[in-house]
Enzyme design. Structure first.
Site, PDB file in Angstrom:
ATOM      1  N   LYS A  83      31.137  33.551  37.617  1.00  0.00           N
ATOM      2  CA  LYS A  83      32.085  34.447  37.131  1.00  0.00           C
ATOM      3  C   LYS A  83      33.559  34.397  36.996  1.00  0.00           C
ATOM      4  CE  LYS A  83      31.864  38.665  40.158  1.00  0.00           C
ATOM      5  NZ  LYS A  83      32.004  39.274  41.655  1.00  0.00           N
TER       6      LYS A  83
HETATM    7  C1  E4P Z   1      31.014  42.313  42.617  1.00  0.00           C
HETATM    8  O1  E4P Z   1      31.014  41.482  41.535  1.00  0.00           O
HETATM    9  C2  E4P Z   1      32.307  42.728  42.930  1.00  0.00           C
HETATM   10  O2  E4P Z   1      33.233  41.644  43.287  1.00  0.00           O
HETATM   11  C3  E4P Z   1      32.149  43.875  44.135  1.00  0.00           C
HETATM   12  O3  E4P Z   1      31.289  44.612  43.728  1.00  0.00           O
HETATM   13  C4  E4P Z   1      33.702  44.246  44.330  1.00  0.00           C
HETATM   14  O4  E4P Z   1      33.640  45.327  45.363  1.00  0.00           O
HETATM   15  P1  E4P Z   1      34.672  46.226  46.167  1.00  0.00           P
HETATM   16  O5  E4P Z   1      35.504  46.902  45.339  1.00  0.00           O
HETATM   17  O6  E4P Z   1      33.916  46.821  47.244  1.00  0.00           O
HETATM   18  O7  E4P Z   1      35.426  44.802  46.568  1.00  0.00           O
END
Ligand code: E4P
Length: 217
Positions: A83
């Site tokens: 990522k």
């Molecule tokens: C997933 O890949 C993201 O990092 C995550 O969904 C972020 O979610 P949040 O905005 O609730 O922290």
């Protein structure tokens, strides 16, 4: 639509895997911190719980260091998906990694133009954050609709991974728009099974069954 669990909590991932609903897992530095676990260790454990992609996020901000971190992370298991943030350095890293077959999830996407860049850089997944847009008074689902249209216009293969999902309505809208994947906290995925009429129906059936005095076992 594929379902990824947005968590680093092992018990929750195991629970979801048993339902057959789990297609992968996404983590981020905040979720790793919340788990209180060692990043490498917990990522390895998660990779053993699903055959699907497990997103592990780099924390460097420059391309050369991102590449070094990615090398370490992708050695954990074959299903690790690196990522990277949606920055120019992240896109360079995405381009380099996908060219040798590594899965890449480009995260922190907040505009359709950013998603266009991710697709052009060869991303396996792009993660537009709907909940954080909603938090700021912008309809996050409009972004998903725009990205869907752009990707379809040009037959991009990058999968739209709806992230920052906060409630079941986000899941429904993602499915209606035709997003490829959504990642949500396990409690949101479990809540998809809930309906007041299901509960009321079970209650009625149990009451009538009890009155028969019979048992199946
Ligand atoms: C997933 O890949 C993201 O990092 C995550 O969904 C972020 O979610 P949040 O905005 O609730 O922290």
């Amino acid at each position: 639509m594929k379902f990824f669990a947005d968590t680093a909590e092992i018990a929750d991932i195991k629970d979801l895997a048993e339902t057959g609903l789990l297609d992968g897992v996404t983590t981020n530095p905040s979720l790793i911190a919340k788990s209180g676990r060692d990043f490498m260790e917990v990522t390895k454990e998660i990779c053993g719980l699903t055959d699907g992609p497990v997103s592990a996020e780099v924390v460097a901000l420059d391309h050369p260091t991102m590449m070094k971190e990615a090398d370490k992370l992708r050695a954990i298991a074959d299903n690790v998906c690196i990522k990277v943030p949606l920055t120019i350095d992240g896109l360079k890293t995405c381009n380099a990694l996908t060219q040798d077959g590594t899965m890449v999830n480009v995260t922190l996407c907040f505009s359709a133009n950013q998603a266009l860049l991710a697709a052009k850089a060869g991303a396996t997944f792009v993660s537009p954050f709907v909940g954080r847009h909603d938090d700021n008074g912008v309809n996050g689902m409009d972004l998903i609709r725009d990205i869907r249209q752009i990707y379809d216009n040009y037959d991009f293969e990058t999968e739209i991974l709806v992230a920052s999902v906060r409630h079941v309505g986000h899941v429904l809208d993602s499915a209606l728009i035709g997003a490829d994947v959504m990642t949500a906290p396990p409690k949101v995925i479990m809540a998809l099974a809930e309906h007041v009429l299901t509960d009321r129906g079970i209650e009625g059936f149990m009451k009538d069954w009890k009155a028969t005095g019979q048992s199946i076992l």
